[in-house]
Scaffold this motif. Structure first.
Motif, mmCIF file in Angstrom:
data_model
loop_
_atom_site.group_PDB
_atom_site.id
_atom_site.type_symbol
_atom_site.label_atom_id
_atom_site.label_comp_id
_atom_site.label_asym_id
_atom_site.label_seq_id
_atom_site.Cartn_x
_atom_site.Cartn_y
_atom_site.Cartn_z
ATOM 1 N N LEU A 51 0.814 -1.115 0.019
ATOM 2 C CA LEU A 51 -0.105 0.119 0.047
ATOM 3 C C LEU A 51 0.806 1.205 -0.069
ATOM 4 O O LEU A 51 0.629 2.364 -0.867
ATOM 5 C CB LEU A 51 -0.913 -0.132 0.998
ATOM 6 N N THR A 52 2.143 1.219 0.800
ATOM 7 C CA THR A 52 2.922 2.320 0.658
ATOM 8 C C THR A 52 3.445 2.806 -0.514
ATOM 9 O O THR A 52 3.517 3.611 -1.056
ATOM 10 C CB THR A 52 4.104 1.977 1.765
ATOM 11 N N LEU A 102 3.224 5.849 -5.671
ATOM 12 C CA LEU A 102 3.091 6.089 -7.145
ATOM 13 C C LEU A 102 1.837 7.144 -7.435
ATOM 14 O O LEU A 102 1.966 7.972 -8.212
ATOM 15 C CB LEU A 102 2.457 4.647 -7.823
ATOM 16 N N ASN A 103 0.804 7.206 -6.721
ATOM 17 C CA ASN A 103 -0.245 8.120 -6.627
ATOM 18 C C ASN A 103 0.362 9.440 -6.207
ATOM 19 O O ASN A 103 -0.008 10.471 -7.137
ATOM 20 C CB ASN A 103 -1.325 7.942 -5.542
ATOM 21 N N ALA A 104 1.340 9.683 -5.496
ATOM 22 C CA ALA A 104 1.987 11.050 -5.253
ATOM 23 C C ALA A 104 2.867 11.446 -6.414
ATOM 24 O O ALA A 104 2.732 12.592 -6.880
ATOM 25 C CB ALA A 104 2.635 10.888 -3.897
ATOM 26 N N PHE A 118 0.664 11.267 -19.404
ATOM 27 C CA PHE A 118 0.877 10.026 -19.154
ATOM 28 C C PHE A 118 1.800 9.844 -18.031
ATOM 29 O O PHE A 118 2.024 10.875 -17.237
ATOM 30 C CB PHE A 118 1.329 9.418 -20.293
ATOM 31 N N ARG A 119 2.364 8.589 -17.682
ATOM 32 C CA ARG A 119 3.164 8.535 -16.463
ATOM 33 C C ARG A 119 4.413 9.493 -16.352
ATOM 34 O O ARG A 119 4.580 9.975 -15.280
ATOM 35 C CB ARG A 119 3.936 7.160 -16.561
ATOM 36 N N PRO A 132 -6.740 8.836 -6.273
ATOM 37 C CA PRO A 132 -7.438 9.656 -7.428
ATOM 38 C C PRO A 132 -6.591 10.027 -8.555
ATOM 39 O O PRO A 132 -7.069 9.947 -9.774
ATOM 40 C CB PRO A 132 -7.939 10.986 -6.916
ATOM 41 N N PHE A 133 -5.160 10.120 -8.343
ATOM 42 C CA PHE A 133 -4.228 10.455 -9.502
ATOM 43 C C PHE A 133 -3.978 8.855 -10.255
ATOM 44 O O PHE A 133 -3.682 9.124 -11.341
ATOM 45 C CB PHE A 133 -2.973 10.916 -9.054
ATOM 46 N N LEU A 134 -3.893 8.021 -9.694
ATOM 47 C CA LEU A 134 -3.801 6.554 -10.089
ATOM 48 C C LEU A 134 -5.023 6.398 -10.887
ATOM 49 O O LEU A 134 -4.820 5.765 -12.088
ATOM 50 C CB LEU A 134 -3.488 5.626 -9.139
ATOM 51 N N ARG A 135 -6.103 6.736 -10.452
ATOM 52 C CA ARG A 135 -7.294 6.478 -11.177
ATOM 53 C C ARG A 135 -7.690 7.461 -12.444
ATOM 54 O O ARG A 135 -7.783 6.703 -13.615
ATOM 55 C CB ARG A 135 -8.456 6.832 -10.367
#
Length: 527
Positions: free
Chosen positions: A252-253, A258-260, A270-271, A308-311
């Protein structure tokens, strides 16, 4: 059919024969029916078929009323008929004629490479290369490898005997002309594609600043992958509760990190914060796609929750045509595959204390699969937005592989008659249709619906759905219930991306479900 073929010139006949070979697409019966008959396919940036009106004559003739489809409004009237749907030969002839009429719109490029990948589209490393080829627009041929029974020629060609592998037909990096180059390992292949095809979009960075950013992103991805696999698969070993909790925390960390990192990028990028896909996106998407659908079922973990940013990044990828139009799997297929994977784990599990947990996961996956199956009919609105080319893609796969589809949806054995001995079916818990004749009957009707189209794309979409919902319904009294059962079975057995693209599967399942519901209603009225 014979009259059509006789009228064609020898040149046209050659085109048709080539087209028949190209349309033969392979798959093995592992999770869903095989929609193919050969292990070689050719792919390019152009669709199989162009947009053209077809199929009105059948629907006019099928009705006992004076008019079924009004050309000016594309409105289909409600009617029932006992007329037989077109034969498979008639459907194939119409399909071929459509191709012949519009061959000038189809630039069929000579494949420059051959991609060797797994038959089911499950291998995440194969998906990296598959997506990269589509991003670059490189014409390619596919050879699908049965990982349970790898052909000898493949093990001799590829030293590792693993997929993916890529054969570059005429290498630019070798001094000898027409030198063929075989590559394996997905990361090496991505690098080689940039080197061999410098005029295509470059996937890897070319300066120090970009390289540093790419390396940092790759490091985080490697750490995420490692933590994810340790959490998902390490828990199956003799780990303590404390260790399992720590594995979950570490995973989870990394998801939060990744989200950050994605939060720092411009909206819609993109990424790496670019407006074009890079190798980083090709490397990341396969595993995250699987985790997105499977971990809620196996681990009770939603990787998108509070991220939300991963989504948003996944939303960007889902709307990117080279990925969304062929490579991407869909929610139903990954959910159904999860049920299959869990059953494999259960059958090989020698730890009694885990049996109950596995059974609960299987039941959870089955329940989710059934729920998605029941929602196929609710996809009508979404399906309206699907480009008609995907309806024709579905029709192509069905028409050119109808024997395999009929056999699969009507047999409960693990191997259909005539199949290779090492080809194993799954989803044996799924009820199969009981009447081969009814299955063949209803699938011919569905194929004819998928081939309906107009020069106006919007009209085409409405015509297909209107004809499915309220157009003539070929039926005989004894076929109604069996036809409904067969259509539902095929919808449930269809797998993405193995059998076809996600957009094609969406319209195919929608039409199958609409037709199934109508036959079911007819059966109830007859009782």
């Amino acid at each position: 059919t014979m009259l059509l073929l006789l009228l064609l010139s020898f040149k046209k006949m050659t085109t048709l024969l080539v087209f028949l070979l190209v349309c033969s697409v392979v798959s093995s019966f592992v999770v869903t029916p095989s929609f193919g008959g050969s292990s070689t396919t050719t792919s390019s940036s152009t669709p199989f078929f162009s947009r053209r009106r077809w199929g009105m004559n059948y629907f006019r003739a099928a009705s006992s009323s004076s008019s079924i489809i009004d050309d000016s409004t594309s409105v289909v009237s409600t009617t029932t008929t006992t007329k037989e749907p077109p034969s498979w030969d008639e459907l194939l002839s119409s399909l071929l004629l459509l191709q012949e009429q519009h061959k000038e719109e189809e630039v069929e490029e000579e494949p420059l490479v051959t991609l060797y990948r797994d038959t089911n589209g499950w291998c995440p490393f194969c998906e990296r290369v598959w997506l990269a080829l589509r991003v670059k627009g490189i014409p390619y041929r596919e050879r699908l490898i049965n990982l349970q029974d790898k052909p000898e020629w493949f093990t001799e060609l590829v030293p590792t005997a693993l997929v993916p592998a890529l054969l570059i037909h005429n290498s630019n990096t070798n001094s000898t002309n027409n030198e063929r180059r075989i590559l394996w390992e997905s990361q090496d292949i991505l690098k080689a594609l940039d080197e061999e095809f410098p005029d295509t979009p470059q996937l890897l960075p070319d300066d120090n600043d970009d390289t540093h950013y790419y390396d940092a992103a790759m490091k985080l991805n490697d750490e995420l992958q490692s933590a994810g696999f340790k959490y998902i698969y390490g828990n199956k070993n003799q780990t303590t509760a404390t260790e399992r909790q720590q594995n979950r925390h570490d995973f989870l960390t990394k998801l939060d990190q990744l989200n950050a990192a994605l939060e720092q990028n411009p909206p819609g990028s993109f990424r790496l914060g670019t407006n074009t896909v890079t190798a980083m996106d090709c490397v990341m998407i396969p595993t995250l796609e699987r985790w997105r659908y499977q971990l809620p079922l196996t681990e009770g973990l939603d990787i998108l929750e509070n991220r939300p940013f991963l989504r948003k990044w996944l939303d960007v990828m889902d709307s990117y045509p080279p990925y969304a139009d062929r490579v991407r799997g869909d929610a139903y297929s990954w959910t159904a595959a999860t049920s299959t994977f869990l059953r494999l784990f259960a059958s090989n599990d020698d730890q009694p204390e885990t049996t109950t947990t596995l059974q609960e996961k299987i039941e959870r996956a089955d329940a989710a699969t059934n729920k998605l199956t029941e929602s196929f009919g609710d996809a009508v609105v979404a399906a309206v937005a699907v480009d008609p080319v995907f309806a024709r893609e579905a029709a192509t796969k069905l028409i050119t592989n109808h024997d395999a589809v009929v056999a699969d949806c009507t047999t409960t054995s693990r191997r259909a008659e005539g199949e290779e001995p090492n080809v194993v079916k799954s989803q044996t818990q799924l009820p199969r249709a009981s009447d081969t004749e009814a299955a063949d009957f209803v699938l011919r009707h569905v194929a004819s619906l998928l081939l309906l189209h107009n020069d106006d794309d919007d009209d085409t979409k409405s015509i297909i759905l209107a004809a499915a919902q309220s157009g003539p319904l070929p039926i005989t009294k004894q076929h109604a219930a069996a036809a409904s059962e067969a259509a539902r079975t095929v919808a449930a057995r269809l797998c993405v991306p193995r059998d076809m693209s996600a957009p094609a599967a969406a319209i195919f399942r929608t039409v199958l479900t609409i037709v199934a519901n109508r036959y079911s209603d007819t059966s109830k009225q007859q009782q």
